[in-house]
Motif scaffolding. Structure first.
Motif, PDB file in Angstrom:
ATOM      1  N   GLU A  81       0.806  -1.225   0.000  1.00  0.00           N
ATOM      2  CA  GLU A  81       0.000   0.000   0.000  1.00  0.00           C
ATOM      3  C   GLU A  81       0.838   1.273   0.000  1.00  0.00           C
ATOM      4  O   GLU A  81       0.356   2.323  -0.432  1.00  0.00           O
ATOM      5  CB  GLU A  81      -0.957   0.011   1.197  1.00  0.00           C
ATOM      6  CG  GLU A  81      -2.045  -1.023   1.083  1.00  0.00           C
ATOM      7  CD  GLU A  81      -2.985  -1.038   2.272  1.00  0.00           C
ATOM      8  OE1 GLU A  81      -3.017  -0.057   3.051  1.00  0.00           O
ATOM      9  OE2 GLU A  81      -3.703  -2.036   2.427  1.00  0.00           O
ATOM     10  N   THR A  82       2.052   1.186   0.476  1.00  0.00           N
ATOM     11  CA  THR A  82       2.912   2.373   0.527  1.00  0.00           C
ATOM     12  C   THR A  82       4.001   2.332  -0.548  1.00  0.00           C
ATOM     13  O   THR A  82       4.946   3.115  -0.504  1.00  0.00           O
ATOM     14  CB  THR A  82       3.570   2.502   1.916  1.00  0.00           C
ATOM     15  OG1 THR A  82       4.308   1.308   2.198  1.00  0.00           O
ATOM     16  CG2 THR A  82       2.519   2.733   3.004  1.00  0.00           C
ATOM     17  N   SER A  83       3.835   1.442  -1.528  1.00  0.00           N
ATOM     18  CA  SER A  83       4.886   1.231  -2.527  1.00  0.00           C
ATOM     19  C   SER A  83       5.005   2.355  -3.549  1.00  0.00           C
ATOM     20  O   SER A  83       6.066   2.516  -4.155  1.00  0.00           O
ATOM     21  CB  SER A  83       4.674  -0.107  -3.244  1.00  0.00           C
ATOM     22  OG  SER A  83       3.440  -0.110  -3.941  1.00  0.00           O
ATOM     23  N   THR A  84       3.956   3.146  -3.770  1.00  0.00           N
ATOM     24  CA  THR A  84       4.034   4.235  -4.742  1.00  0.00           C
ATOM     25  C   THR A  84       2.892   5.230  -4.536  1.00  0.00           C
ATOM     26  O   THR A  84       1.849   4.872  -3.991  1.00  0.00           O
ATOM     27  CB  THR A  84       3.997   3.708  -6.193  1.00  0.00           C
ATOM     28  OG1 THR A  84       4.232   4.791  -7.098  1.00  0.00           O
ATOM     29  CG2 THR A  84       2.673   3.046  -6.526  1.00  0.00           C
ATOM     30  N   THR A  85       3.133   6.447  -4.977  1.00  0.00           N
ATOM     31  CA  THR A  85       2.070   7.456  -5.065  1.00  0.00           C
ATOM     32  C   THR A  85       1.954   7.938  -6.515  1.00  0.00           C
ATOM     33  O   THR A  85       1.252   8.907  -6.788  1.00  0.00           O
ATOM     34  CB  THR A  85       2.347   8.661  -4.138  1.00  0.00           C
ATOM     35  OG1 THR A  85       3.594   9.254  -4.506  1.00  0.00           O
ATOM     36  CG2 THR A  85       2.350   8.260  -2.676  1.00  0.00           C
ATOM     37  N   ASP A  86       2.625   7.251  -7.427  1.00  0.00           N
ATOM     38  CA  ASP A  86       2.621   7.606  -8.844  1.00  0.00           C
ATOM     39  C   ASP A  86       1.294   7.183  -9.484  1.00  0.00           C
ATOM     40  O   ASP A  86       0.938   6.002  -9.471  1.00  0.00           O
ATOM     41  CB  ASP A  86       3.797   6.921  -9.539  1.00  0.00           C
ATOM     42  CG  ASP A  86       3.856   7.263 -11.005  1.00  0.00           C
ATOM     43  OD1 ASP A  86       3.264   6.510 -11.811  1.00  0.00           O
ATOM     44  OD2 ASP A  86       4.475   8.281 -11.348  1.00  0.00           O
ATOM     45  N   LYS A  87       0.577   8.148 -10.040  1.00  0.00           N
ATOM     46  CA  LYS A  87      -0.745   7.913 -10.615  1.00  0.00           C
ATOM     47  C   LYS A  87      -0.728   6.817 -11.685  1.00  0.00           C
ATOM     48  O   LYS A  87      -1.586   5.932 -11.682  1.00  0.00           O
ATOM     49  CB  LYS A  87      -1.295   9.208 -11.201  1.00  0.00           C
ATOM     50  CG  LYS A  87      -2.692   9.072 -11.773  1.00  0.00           C
ATOM     51  CD  LYS A  87      -3.148  10.336 -12.486  1.00  0.00           C
ATOM     52  CE  LYS A  87      -3.819  11.276 -11.533  1.00  0.00           C
ATOM     53  NZ  LYS A  87      -4.611  12.330 -12.204  1.00  0.00           N
TER      54      LYS A  87
END
Length: 193
Positions: free
Chosen positions: A102-108
């Motif tokens: 869940e915290t692996s990316t914030t890239d859309k």
């Protein structure tokens, strides 16, 4: 006014059952498996609409400390699409660490891709079952249940977090695209255009 309300209801029903990809438009199995896939398709389309509509700078937004961020909710939905079928013997993706997922990316773009792949996997897992398989029993979170219930819980979970994503969008002044579309149609119907 009644005509506008009827149009809104019809638009909601149509957008609830629409499909997101060409693969999803393929013929679905009859019965519960097909209904589950159609239901998942509707959730997928709305989740992907929200991923696209949310501004990039809002993917790390969270309503308060200790609560999932926008990106974490989307990835939570995707992760669960792999987790629930694992209770009926479907293999999780190689190297997937649910503790870090869940915290692996914030890239859309990466989140959109992860959501798409997870729904493809979810649909495939249902397609690989027979109707008779739905009556088989398994353990889920330590409790005995049926394969059917595993998928019903998974669908409920999808809808729960779709609702959370809608609330996150609204809080950030983002109107869900399907709602904006319905509002525009209602506006045109009201003005006769």
């Amino acid at each position: 006014m009644k005509r506008v309300a009827l149009l809104l209801v019809c638009a909601f029903v149509v957008t609830s059952i629409r499909t997101a990809t060409a693969q999803q438009k393929a013929e679905l199995p009859k019965g519960l498996r097909g209904e589950m896939i159609a239901n998942a398709n509707g959730v997928e389309a709305k989740v992907l609409d929200l991923v696209k509509a949310m501004p990039d700078d809002k993917f790390s937004w969270r309503p308060e400390e200790g609560v999932r961020s926008v990106s974490e909710v989307f990835l939570h939905i995707a992760g669960a699409n792999y987790l629930f079928p694992s209770f009926v013997g479907v293999k999780m993706p190689e190297g997937m660490d649910m503790k870090k997922w869940e915290t692996s990316t914030t890239d859309k773009a990466k989140i959109s891709d992860a959501v798409k792949k997870s729904f493809e996997s979810f649909r495939e897992s249902i397609m690989n079952l027979s109707d008779a398989d739905l009556d088989k029993t398994t353990k889920m979170f330590g409790f005995e249940t049926t394969y059917r219930n595993v998928y019903l819980v998974a669908l409920t979970h999808m809808h729960e977090h779709l609702g959370q994503s809608i609330a996150y969008a609204r809080t950030n002044h983002v109107t869900p695209p399907w709602t904006a579309e319905q509002q525009e149609k209602a506006k045109k119907a009201k003005t006769g255009m």
